[in-house]
Design an enzyme around this catalytic site. Sequence first.
Site, PDB file in Angstrom:
ATOM      1  N   SER B 143       0.849  -1.193   0.000  1.00  0.00           N
ATOM      2  CA  SER B 143       0.000   0.000   0.000  1.00  0.00           C
ATOM      3  C   SER B 143       0.887   1.246   0.000  1.00  0.00           C
ATOM      4  O   SER B 143       1.814   1.324  -0.811  1.00  0.00           O
ATOM      5  CB  SER B 143      -0.948  -0.049   1.196  1.00  0.00           C
ATOM      6  N   ASP B 320      -8.430  -5.541  -6.081  1.00  0.00           N
ATOM      7  CA  ASP B 320      -8.029  -4.312  -5.383  1.00  0.00           C
ATOM      8  C   ASP B 320      -8.477  -3.085  -6.171  1.00  0.00           C
ATOM      9  O   ASP B 320      -8.053  -2.898  -7.307  1.00  0.00           O
ATOM     10  CB  ASP B 320      -6.498  -4.323  -5.240  1.00  0.00           C
ATOM     11  N   HIS B 353      -7.984  -4.747  -1.500  1.00  0.00           N
ATOM     12  CA  HIS B 353      -6.685  -4.211  -1.126  1.00  0.00           C
ATOM     13  C   HIS B 353      -6.056  -5.003   0.022  1.00  0.00           C
ATOM     14  O   HIS B 353      -4.850  -5.161   0.086  1.00  0.00           O
ATOM     15  CB  HIS B 353      -6.876  -2.742  -0.736  1.00  0.00           C
TER      16      HIS B 353
END
Lengths: 402, 402
Positions: B143, B320, B353
């Site tokens: 991330s 995601d 995600h």
Amino acid sequence: MSPDVTLGEFEFDCGESVPDLRLAYEAYGEFTGDNAVLVCHALTGSHHVAGRRRRDDTAGQAAAWWDDIVGPGKAIDTNEYYVVCANVPGSCYGSSGPLSEAPDGEPWGTDFPAVTVGDWTRAQRRLLDELGIPHLHAVVGGSVGGMNALEWAKRHPDHVDRVVPIAAGARLDAQCLALEAIARRAITTDPEWQNGDYYGEEPALDDGPTQGLALARQIGHVMYLSKASMEKKFGRRSAGMDAARDSFELDPAAGFFPYREVESYLDYNGERFAERFDANSYLYLTRAMDSYDLAAGYESDAAALAAFDGELLVVSFTGDWHFTVGQGEELAEAGRETGGRVAHHVVESDHGHDAFLVEPEHVGPPLADFLADGITGRAVTDTTETDDGGDFAPVHTSLFSR
Amino acid sequence: MSPDVTLGEFEFDCGESVPDLRLAYEAYGEFTGDNAVLVCHALTGSHHVAGRRRRDDTAGQAAAWWDDIVGPGKAIDTNEYYVVCANVPGSCYGSSGPLSEAPDGEPWGTDFPAVTVGDWTRAQRRLLDELGIPHLHAVVGGSVGGMNALEWAKRHPDHVDRVVPIAAGARLDAQCLALEAIARRAITTDPEWQNGDYYGEEPALDDGPTQGLALARQIGHVMYLSKASMEKKFGRRSAGMDAARDSFELDPAAGFFPYREVESYLDYNGERFAERFDANSYLYLTRAMDSYDLAAGYESDAAALAAFDGELLVVSFTGDWHFTVGQGEELAEAGRETGGRVAHHVVESDHGHDAFLVEPEHVGPPLADFLADGITGRAVTDTTETDDGGDFAPVHTSLFSR
């Protein structure tokens, strides 16, 4: 001001009643006995569907919200059809709801009964009785208005010939339920909400938790746009120094970072919305949408639609993630299952959920032709006609559902 | 408690300084001169990457957040590599940030300088200098930690051999910028925020605008999951009567409607998060993520990566939508453009995600093999190997971008 009617005592699905339900409505065209079309508005819309002049009672996006579609010579042609739209109970544009006056002379606030899409439908049925309209040529609605249209097929299958849910589905999915729930919490955690008892001496649309309501609307705007349309519309561009940055108090550290166009858009629209909509109504109407389930009381969506032997046009948009094409196809499948005459018309669009409002050039033709000729209408397409129709089928395996 | 170092005066990208930057960090394994791996944590993570015992300084999801990946015999094998992770400046787990003590003995609050991903990278460089590590075998991050890894390739191209951004991209898109901005407004409109000056006598992680921070986190949770995973995990199920419904004050009309599992999940996790994270840090770190742009100061992403002649492994996940596969492919393309050795490994996953945290069985093998053998590693795949690699290419035409 629009006409309104009072319908006497009304008992809501929740079991509570109001002594005299008022509905604000608007009618366009002339009734000839078999040409009535009921239009159902979306979450924050109003009965004021079309006609850009006059009006003190609706503003912003609630005013003439479908003027591109409804009017003389337009897709829903008011030279041909008698078009009726009523502000739903629980809303704030003239119909009974939290902002309206209770028998004690004060606004109802959160003492107003909880409302459902079923309540809206029953109230519309009573309004049409008042207007002397036993039967509808069609019911058309977008978003939760599409759920309202579906509820007509389920609840009054013999009272309507053609039903058109646009950018809608049989129920909301978990992702949208989550975002709606967060939006409501933004309202109820605003200290100005005061348990819904925030109205001033002269209750007005802009009373109450304006910051919480603006935040809720900002979440809504993200749901109504697509990833692609947001990227195109805003990208990462800075809004520039002229942009008002005063809607929300920002963290002092924000000074080092740009105020972006996307923030400016959200702030501007959130603030405008909080001026034109009642926060309690927002709580009520999102709950009605969240709780709607076409299959409720039946075994399945197909069973819920089984008694309806009119024609069904489902319109969906490829960029819509609020109600996906997959959900549209599930709905169409449910209609087909009992042998119904169904078309699922998919519009290629990057505009997201808003497409039903902002792409009249793609919504108008299939809608006009369906009203005239049903699913055999020239501009109406169906997913079963194409080889890749199967791509749209089950929401769980669709790319859109990821 | 973890070790920490004080690095002396530190000037941030914004031009402001702190007199003595403190970094809390954790190190695992033994340094042999060429086996150092820097792990970069995500938004609300900590330096406490692995090891499920002890720890008073981190809690919840910040504690041992990648224990499935980092450890003896695991994908990032601490028998082989010397693994270092530092809590980023601006965070709240021991490194200097809004919660830490300013020279006047009070918490910095929002007087702490704005932080950027570049600041994190420079601070990490200084930490490694302190530890006697001139060169890194690899930098790995998920991330915004993946952005941190990219910044190493850009800023210190000669100091690292292998870079692994996982579930990351060169920059955030407009949709995610919007949701982050709304999340920040949820914090700053909470009256308990008090312009960031909310700390008690003994400043603690759970001080301040807990409701606003919980709302911000709830928005985050929706971003971290996929539509499909939410539907599977929660659907429209009711949470049942046992579920605590007291995290948030609900509208009285709510009584008629079910409290759903998805709401219960959001409320529970929002509340827990507000206990373990500092609201000002949330403002600071999301701003760092939002403002990150790999191409900043360069003509393009490719130009920003041109000086890096090590190997790049981009790992992305099909479900995601925070950082899409399309964004991963754009990043890989940028690396390839200047002849870099790049692999873009796409994991089929519905987990959204969060997949980089919850699918170690799919992240571990390519990561382990890449650390050992680079892009020729056995479990490493690349989008250019498959015929349909082109499907992942430009984010603007990808289905994921709709």
